[in-house]
Design a protein around this motif. Sequence first.
Motif, short mmCIF file in Angstrom:
data_model
loop_
_atom_site.label_atom_id
_atom_site.label_comp_id
_atom_site.label_asym_id
_atom_site.label_seq_id
_atom_site.Cartn_x
_atom_site.Cartn_y
_atom_site.Cartn_z
N VAL A 157 13.85 15.17 19.61
CA VAL A 157 12.64 14.59 19.02
C VAL A 157 11.93 15.59 18.09
N PRO A 158 11.79 16.86 18.48
CA PRO A 158 11.14 17.81 17.56
C PRO A 158 11.92 17.95 16.24
N PHE A 159 13.23 17.91 16.32
CA PHE A 159 14.04 18.01 15.10
C PHE A 159 13.79 16.81 14.19
N ILE A 160 13.72 15.63 14.75
CA ILE A 160 13.48 14.42 13.96
C ILE A 160 12.10 14.47 13.33
N ILE A 161 11.10 14.90 14.09
CA ILE A 161 9.74 15.03 13.55
C ILE A 161 9.72 16.05 12.41
N PHE A 162 10.42 17.15 12.63
CA PHE A 162 10.51 18.18 11.59
C PHE A 162 11.12 17.60 10.32
N LEU A 207 11.34 14.51 9.30
CA LEU A 207 10.60 13.40 8.70
C LEU A 207 9.25 13.81 8.13
N ILE A 208 8.63 14.84 8.69
CA ILE A 208 7.27 15.20 8.27
C ILE A 208 7.22 16.57 7.61
N VAL A 209 7.68 17.59 8.30
CA VAL A 209 7.50 18.96 7.83
C VAL A 209 8.41 19.28 6.64
N ALA A 210 9.68 18.94 6.74
CA ALA A 210 10.63 19.29 5.68
C ALA A 210 10.24 18.69 4.33
N PRO A 211 9.91 17.39 4.23
CA PRO A 211 9.52 16.86 2.91
C PRO A 211 8.27 17.54 2.33
N MET A 212 7.28 17.79 3.19
CA MET A 212 6.07 18.47 2.71
C MET A 212 6.41 19.88 2.22
N TRP A 213 7.26 20.56 2.96
CA TRP A 213 7.69 21.90 2.61
C TRP A 213 8.38 21.90 1.25
N LEU A 214 9.28 20.97 1.04
CA LEU A 214 10.00 20.89 -0.23
C LEU A 214 9.05 20.56 -1.39
N ILE A 215 8.13 19.62 -1.18
CA ILE A 215 7.19 19.26 -2.23
C ILE A 215 6.33 20.46 -2.63
N LEU A 216 5.79 21.16 -1.64
CA LEU A 216 4.95 22.32 -1.93
C LEU A 216 5.76 23.45 -2.58
#
Length: 70
Positions: free
Chosen positions: A2-7, A9-18
């Motif tokens: 579950v933490p990997f899926i949350i990462f 779906l949420i963290v990775a896209p924001m990280w890439l955009i920034l």
Amino acid sequence: MVPFIIFMLIVAPMWLILHYRSKRQVSQGLSEKEYFQLSELAETADKMAERIKTLEAILDVESPNWRDKT
């Protein structure tokens, strides 16, 4: 799992955009205001260097061994 899926779906896209937003800002170079400030700082540094040369010349005449005291 579950933490990997949350990462992913949420963290990775924001990280890439920034990340790519900051890359784009860096590649654009200096803004007009930043270029003006840089020019002013360079001019100030040149004036200070000239003043230092003048002060050192005066000290060399008035106190020839002033450099040895440091």
